[in-house]
Write a protein that holds these residues in place. Structure first.
Motif, PDB file in Angstrom:
ATOM      1  N   GLU A 203      31.163  36.049 -59.086  1.00 20.51           N
ATOM      2  CA  GLU A 203      30.732  36.930 -60.029  1.00 20.51           C
ATOM      3  C   GLU A 203      29.438  36.458 -60.629  1.00 20.51           C
ATOM      4  O   GLU A 203      28.273  37.261 -60.797  1.00 20.51           O
ATOM      5  CB  GLU A 203      31.692  37.545 -60.959  1.00 20.51           C
ATOM      6  CG  GLU A 203      32.872  38.289 -60.206  1.00 20.51           C
ATOM      7  CD  GLU A 203      34.062  37.213 -59.785  1.00 20.51           C
ATOM      8  OE1 GLU A 203      34.985  37.631 -59.232  1.00 20.51           O
ATOM      9  OE2 GLU A 203      33.671  36.096 -59.868  1.00 20.51           O
ATOM     10  N   ALA A 204      29.660  35.373 -61.353  1.00 18.85           N
ATOM     11  CA  ALA A 204      28.539  34.667 -62.140  1.00 18.85           C
ATOM     12  C   ALA A 204      27.183  34.356 -60.915  1.00 18.85           C
ATOM     13  O   ALA A 204      25.997  34.590 -61.532  1.00 18.85           O
ATOM     14  CB  ALA A 204      28.826  33.389 -62.796  1.00 18.85           C
ATOM     15  N   ARG A 205      27.517  33.931 -59.893  1.00 23.36           N
ATOM     16  CA  ARG A 205      26.244  33.580 -58.997  1.00 23.36           C
ATOM     17  C   ARG A 205      25.643  35.055 -58.306  1.00 23.36           C
ATOM     18  O   ARG A 205      24.504  34.961 -58.551  1.00 23.36           O
ATOM     19  CB  ARG A 205      27.038  33.011 -57.849  1.00 23.36           C
ATOM     20  CG  ARG A 205      25.959  32.385 -56.834  1.00 23.36           C
ATOM     21  CD  ARG A 205      26.355  31.375 -55.807  1.00 23.36           C
ATOM     22  NE  ARG A 205      27.543  31.953 -54.971  1.00 23.36           N
ATOM     23  CZ  ARG A 205      28.864  31.542 -55.209  1.00 23.36           C
ATOM     24  NH1 ARG A 205      29.153  30.602 -56.118  1.00 23.36           N
ATOM     25  NH2 ARG A 205      29.661  32.129 -54.354  1.00 23.36           N
ATOM     26  N   THR A 206      26.428  36.005 -58.433  1.00 23.88           N
ATOM     27  CA  THR A 206      25.914  37.307 -58.083  1.00 23.88           C
ATOM     28  C   THR A 206      24.816  37.969 -58.948  1.00 23.88           C
ATOM     29  O   THR A 206      23.941  38.257 -58.696  1.00 23.88           O
ATOM     30  CB  THR A 206      27.007  38.327 -57.585  1.00 23.88           C
ATOM     31  OG1 THR A 206      27.764  37.873 -56.526  1.00 23.88           O
ATOM     32  CG2 THR A 206      26.323  39.787 -57.124  1.00 23.88           C
ATOM     33  N   ALA A 207      25.528  37.636 -60.303  1.00 24.93           N
ATOM     34  CA  ALA A 207      24.639  38.204 -61.488  1.00 24.93           C
ATOM     35  C   ALA A 207      23.594  37.389 -61.554  1.00 24.93           C
ATOM     36  O   ALA A 207      22.445  38.099 -61.924  1.00 24.93           O
ATOM     37  CB  ALA A 207      25.451  38.324 -62.695  1.00 24.93           C
TER      38      ALA A 207
END
Length: 354
Positions: A203-207
Motif C-alpha cells: 500500500e505504501a509503495r503504491t501511494a
C-alpha cells in the motif's frame, strides 16, 4: 534508523508520545535493536489546527501544563507546531527551559523572528516554513501560502535574509535542514532506488509511486516556482552556516513513502553536498552538530578517545564520494556491532504497516 548508521536520534514531535517513550525504554533495556532516542513530547498545537490527531492547546497555561506533564513522564524535548500562538509558544519554551529541556518548532502562525525573540532553541525544515514575508500574514495565524512567498523573496543577499540569519545566529537558534522531505521541489528529483522500495508495504509503495507520478505531471510554471524555492533554501542554509549558525540535518519520514528512516538521514547529508558543502562539512552537520545541539558532543558525534563507541563502517570514502555513505557494512552502537543487512531483512515489506 540503526541499519543506516543512526545511533542517536531525536523524534521531533509525536502523535503517540507514550508509544515513543515505551519504544525508547524497550531499546534501552535491550529488548529491541535501535538507536538512542531523544523523545519529543506531543505536538504543541493551537486551537485552529486542522489535524485531528493532535491535542489542541487552550491557552498559555495549558501549554505549560502539557510540557510539565510529559516532562514528568519521560520525554526529553518538545516541538511546537504550525498553529500555536505566541503566548502558548512562550509559555511552553519557558516551562521546557525551566526543566533544562529544549524546544524546537515547525512553525507557521509564528514567524521565525518572533520565535527567536521568544527564546526558541531550534527551527525545523530549514527556511521553508518561515512566513514573515507572506502577504496578509496576521498575528498568530498560519496563512494559506505557508511560507512560499517568504522563501521566494528571501535570499542571503536580500535585506530580510541577511537580517534573519544575523538574528538567529545572535540568539543562538539552531536550524534543522530537512532537505529530503522537500526534494520533490528539486529539478533533479529521482525515484527511490529498489532497495528502499522493497522495504515499503504494498500500500505504501503504491501511494508513493502515485505521488511520484504526480510530480512528473507538474506544469512548467509550477516547476519553475519550486526550483526557486529549492535554490533559495540551499543558499540560505549555506549562508547560515557561513555566519556561524548551527545547522542540523534530518530526514522527516512522514510515512508517505518518499522519505524512509535512516535512508533519509543519508540522503540529507548527500543533499547538503549538492547545496555546496564539502562532504566533510556535510558529514559534520549530520553527526557532530546534532550531538552538539543535544548537549552530547562530549560523548558522541565524533571519534575520540573516551567517547562512546558509536560508529558506522562504510565501504568506500565518503570524504571524496558522498554517495559512499550509503554503503554501510557494520554499525556499532555502544561498542556492539549490528549487521545492517539482517536488520533491513527483518522489516522488508513492512514500512508503512500500522
Amino acid at each position: 534508523y540503526l541499519a543506516a548508521g543512526v545511533t542517536t536520534m531525536r523524534t521531533t514531535g509525536a502523535v503517540e508520545p507514550a508509544t515513543d517513550v515505551n519504544i525508547k525504554r524497550s531499546i534501552d533495556r535491550g529488548d529491541l535493536p535501535g538507536p538512542h532516542m531523544d523523545v519529543t513530547g506531543p505536538y504543541l498545537e493551537g486551537a485552529s489546527s486542522p489535524f485531528i490527531q493532535m491535542q489542541r492547546l487552550k491557552d498559555a497555561d495549558d501549554a505549560r501544563r502539557v510540557v510539565a506533564f510529559w516532562a514528568d513522564h519521560g520525554v526529553t524535548s518538545f516541538k511546537a507546531y504550525m498553529n500555536i500562538t505566541r503566548d502558548e509558544l512562550k509559555a511552553a519554551i519557558d516551562e521546557a527551559h525551566r526543566r533544562g529541556l529544549k524546544l524546537t518548532g515547525h512553525l507557521c502562525s509564528v514567524t521565525y523572528p518572533e520565535a527567536a525573540a521568544l527564546g526558541i532553541d531550534d527551527l525545523e525544515h530549514g527556511f521553508f516554513v518561515n512566513t514573515q514575508l507572506d502577504p496578509g500574514k496576521a498575528p498568530d495565524t498560519c496563512p494559506d501560502s505557508g511560507g512560499d512567498p517568504t522563501l521566494t523573496a528571501m535570499t542571503p543577499g536580500s535585506a530580510a535574509g541577511a537580517a534573519l540569519i544575523k538574528l538567529l545566529v545572535d540568539r543562538h537558534v539552531a536550524v534543522t535542514s530537512t532537505l529530503p522531505v522537500f526534494e520533490d521541489a528539486s529539478p533533479s528529483y529521482k525515484i527511490l532506488p529498489p532497495r528502499q522500495l522493497e522495504l515499503l508495504t504494498t500500500e505504501a509503495r503504491t501511494a508513493y509511486l502515485y505521488g511520484f507520478a504526480r510530480v512528473g505531471r507538474r506544469s512548467d510554471a509550477a516547476r519553475a516556482e519550486l526550483a526557486t524555492l529549492w535554490t533559495n533554501e540551499l543558499a540560505m542554509e549555506r549562508a547560515f552556516v557561513a555566519a556561524g549558525g548551527l545547522l542540523l540535518a534530518g530526514p522527516d519520514p512522514t510515512g508517505d513513502g518518499h522519505v524512509l528512516p535512516g535512508f533519509g538521514d543519508q540522503r540529507a547529508i548527500e543533499l547538503l553536498v549538492d547545496a555546496g558543502f564539502t562532504p566533510l562539512e556535510a558529514i559534520r552537520i549530520g553527526t557532530f552538530n546534532g550531538a552538539t545541539y543535544l548537549g552530547l558532543a562530549d560523548r558522541i558525534g565524533s571519534i575520540a578517545v573516551g567517547k562512546h563507541a558509536d560508529l558506522l563502517l562504510v565501504r568506500g570514502d565518503p570524504s571524496r564520494r558522498i554517495a559512499d555513505i550509503e554503503t554501510v557494512e557494520t554499525v556499532f552502537k555502544d561498542g556492539v556491532g549490528y549487521d545492517p543487512t539482517a536488520l533491513l531483512a527483518s522489516v522488508r515489506g513492512r514500512y508503512g504497516q500500522y
